[in-house]
Design a protein around this motif. Structure first.
Motif, PDB file in Angstrom:
ATOM      1  N   PRO A   1       0.856  -1.198   0.000  1.00 47.62           N
ATOM      2  CA  PRO A   1       0.000   0.000   0.000  1.00 47.62           C
ATOM      3  C   PRO A   1       0.890   1.245   0.000  1.00 47.62           C
ATOM      4  O   PRO A   1       1.945   1.258   0.643  1.00 47.62           O
ATOM      5  N   ALA A   2       0.468   2.290  -0.700  1.00 50.47           N
ATOM      6  CA  ALA A   2       1.302   3.488  -0.833  1.00 50.47           C
ATOM      7  C   ALA A   2       1.671   4.074   0.531  1.00 50.47           C
ATOM      8  O   ALA A   2       2.778   4.591   0.715  1.00 50.47           O
ATOM      9  N   LEU A   3       0.759   3.959   1.520  1.00 52.13           N
ATOM     10  CA  LEU A   3       1.040   4.542   2.839  1.00 52.13           C
ATOM     11  C   LEU A   3       2.196   3.844   3.553  1.00 52.13           C
ATOM     12  O   LEU A   3       2.783   4.392   4.474  1.00 52.13           O
ATOM     13  N   ASP A   4       2.467   2.612   3.124  1.00 50.81           N
ATOM     14  CA  ASP A   4       3.533   1.833   3.777  1.00 50.81           C
ATOM     15  C   ASP A   4       4.649   1.450   2.806  1.00 50.81           C
ATOM     16  O   ASP A   4       5.406   0.520   3.076  1.00 50.81           O
ATOM     17  N   PHE A   5       4.718   2.086   1.659  1.00 46.33           N
ATOM     18  CA  PHE A   5       5.653   1.592   0.625  1.00 46.33           C
ATOM     19  C   PHE A   5       7.102   1.798   1.064  1.00 46.33           C
ATOM     20  O   PHE A   5       7.551   2.921   1.236  1.00 46.33           O
ATOM     21  N   PRO A   6       7.891   0.711   1.219  1.00 51.24           N
ATOM     22  CA  PRO A   6       9.306   0.888   1.582  1.00 51.24           C
ATOM     23  C   PRO A   6      10.055   1.508   0.395  1.00 51.24           C
ATOM     24  O   PRO A   6       9.976   0.991  -0.721  1.00 51.24           O
ATOM     25  N   MET A   7      10.776   2.586   0.649  1.00 50.65           N
ATOM     26  CA  MET A   7      11.394   3.315  -0.451  1.00 50.65           C
ATOM     27  C   MET A   7      12.473   2.511  -1.157  1.00 50.65           C
ATOM     28  O   MET A   7      12.702   2.692  -2.355  1.00 50.65           O
ATOM     29  N   ASP A   8      13.116   1.574  -0.416  1.00 48.85           N
ATOM     30  CA  ASP A   8      14.119   0.766  -1.120  1.00 48.85           C
ATOM     31  C   ASP A   8      13.436  -0.142  -2.154  1.00 48.85           C
ATOM     32  O   ASP A   8      13.993  -0.408  -3.224  1.00 48.85           O
TER      33      ASP A   8
ATOM     34  N   ARG B   1      -0.823  -1.191 -16.756  1.00 48.78           N
ATOM     35  CA  ARG B   1      -0.677  -0.391 -15.519  1.00 48.78           C
ATOM     36  C   ARG B   1       0.160   0.869 -15.732  1.00 48.78           C
ATOM     37  O   ARG B   1       0.310   1.668 -14.809  1.00 48.78           O
ATOM     38  N   GLY B   2       0.701   1.057 -16.916  1.00 48.35           N
ATOM     39  CA  GLY B   2       1.324   2.339 -17.250  1.00 48.35           C
ATOM     40  C   GLY B   2       0.289   3.363 -17.660  1.00 48.35           C
ATOM     41  O   GLY B   2       0.575   4.555 -17.781  1.00 48.35           O
ATOM     42  N   LYS B   3      -0.949   2.877 -17.885  1.00 41.56           N
ATOM     43  CA  LYS B   3      -2.007   3.738 -18.425  1.00 41.56           C
ATOM     44  C   LYS B   3      -3.201   3.834 -17.476  1.00 41.56           C
ATOM     45  O   LYS B   3      -3.831   4.874 -17.373  1.00 41.56           O
ATOM     46  N   ILE B   4      -3.486   2.716 -16.787  1.00 42.75           N
ATOM     47  CA  ILE B   4      -4.660   2.662 -15.908  1.00 42.75           C
ATOM     48  C   ILE B   4      -4.215   2.189 -14.523  1.00 42.75           C
ATOM     49  O   ILE B   4      -3.610   1.110 -14.402  1.00 42.75           O
ATOM     50  N   ALA B   5      -4.514   2.943 -13.496  1.00 42.55           N
ATOM     51  CA  ALA B   5      -4.171   2.518 -12.128  1.00 42.55           C
ATOM     52  C   ALA B   5      -5.085   1.371 -11.698  1.00 42.55           C
ATOM     53  O   ALA B   5      -6.171   1.180 -12.255  1.00 42.55           O
ATOM     54  N   THR B   6      -4.640   0.620 -10.684  1.00 41.09           N
ATOM     55  CA  THR B   6      -5.519  -0.427 -10.140  1.00 41.09           C
ATOM     56  C   THR B   6      -6.479   0.210  -9.130  1.00 41.09           C
ATOM     57  O   THR B   6      -6.176   1.242  -8.534  1.00 41.09           O
ATOM     58  N   LYS B   7      -7.622  -0.458  -8.928  1.00 40.20           N
ATOM     59  CA  LYS B   7      -8.625   0.101  -7.994  1.00 40.20           C
ATOM     60  C   LYS B   7      -8.129   0.044  -6.553  1.00 40.20           C
ATOM     61  O   LYS B   7      -8.249   0.991  -5.816  1.00 40.20           O
TER      62      LYS B   7
END
Ligand SMILES: NC(=O)c1ccc[n+]([C@@H]2O[C@H](COP(=O)([O-])OP(=O)(O)OC[C@H]3O[C@@H](n4cnc5c(N)ncnc54)[C@H](OP(=O)(O)O)[C@@H]3O)[C@@H](O)[C@H]2O)c1
Length: 268
Positions: free
Chosen positions: A104-111, A150-156
């Motif tokens: 999830p973006a809120l927890d995405f590890p930057m590495d 996924r370069g064109k449409i994000a996932t829900k």
């Protein structure tokens, strides 16, 4: 014009990066069956060896392999030199390498974000840069980058921040390289599959199926039900597009992104 040779790859030399993977191996087989001399490259030697044996069994032809981390520029430069020496010139380069790390973006590890951007995007610039130099000298080349819907449409739902960002970057990289390489006789195009059952997706499908309390097969059936073509893709569904972009049929096409996706990008 001889229309019979529009899809003929006889005498062409092709390198498929990620050629031991689910999609890359099929593309390598198709190119060989249409007349090309084909070699494959990726990081794991045992997988390359096994893939070359499978490809030989399927086509009766010999396949060379090169151990190469496309994310390491010294290795890419060395393999570009070696493959061009071994074959005279590499005419077709397919970038079918990549990874997908989901958080999830809120927890995405930057590495992990950096890893995806490096493996899926920077590696493409490096292969195009080093193989492109030889194609420029030769005055001809066809580069095919594998992107994604996924370069064109994000996932829900959550999870794809890195993968979507990376594939969007691959799309723009493809267009910019097309602009810069066109004057040298090199076309640069991409194609974007929808999700397919390959080693990259095995664990993700198992996880999603478990979350939904269904089998992987049922999960894929559900995913395909909403598409115009009413089923999910197989890697086979992408091979025709990969052939088109490598063949004389697409010689005046560059900077394009094609979607063998069962219609997802039409309705997404
Ligand atoms: N499967 C899908 O649902 C799907 C959907 C849309 C787009 N795609 C794209 O299709 C392409 C092929 O994926 P796939 O499904 O065939 O996955 P796969 O079976 O996991 O194959 C990926 C291949 O890339 C190689 N690779 C990864 N990083 C590399 C690196 N740094 N240098 C060299 N080789 C590297 C892997 O080999 P090693 O690990 O041994 O190096 C593997 O052979 C990818 O670009 C992927 O993003 C896949």
């Amino acid at each position: 014009m001889n229309f019979k040779t529009l899809f003929d790859l006889t005498g062409k030399n092709a390198l498929v990066v990620g050629g031991a993977g689910g999609l890359g191996k099929l593309v390598a087989q198709a190119y060989a069956e249409l007349g090309a001399n084909v070699c494959i490259a990726s990081r794991t030697e045992s997988k390359l060896q096994a893939a070359c044996e499978d490809l030989k069994a399927a086509t009766g032809k010999e396949f060379k392999y090169y151990v190469m981390d496309a994310g390491k520029e010294d290795q890419v430069a060395a393999v570009a030199e070696k493959a061009n020496a071994d074959y005279g010139h590499i005419d077709i380069l397919v970038n079918s390498q990549g990874v997908n790390k989901k958080f999830p973006a809120l927890d995405f590890p930057m590495d992990q974000f950096d890893l995806v951007m490096h493996d899926d995007v920077a590696s493409i610039l490096m292969t195009c840069k080093h193989f492109g130099k030889y194609m420029k000298e030769h005055g001809y080349g066809k580069i095919i980058n594998v992107t994604s819907v996924r370069g064109k449409i994000a996932t829900k739902g959550p999870g794809n921040a890195a993968y979507c960002a990376a594939k969007g970057a691959v799309d723009m990289l493809t267009k910019q390289l097309a602009s810069e390489f066109g004057p040298y006789g090199i076309t640069v195009n991409a194609f974007g599959p929808n999700i397919m059952k390959t080693p990259m997706m095995t664990k993700i499908f198992e996880m999603r199926a478990k979350e939904n309390g269904v089998t992987v097969e049922e999960y894929l059936k559900q995913q395909g039900a909403g598409l115009p073509m009413r089923r999910m893709s197989d890697p086979d569904d992408c091979v025709g597009t990969a052939v088109f972009l490598a063949a004389p049929a697409s010689d005046f096409m560059t900077g394009n992104i094609l979607y063998p996706d069962g219609g997802l990008t039409a309705i997404g």
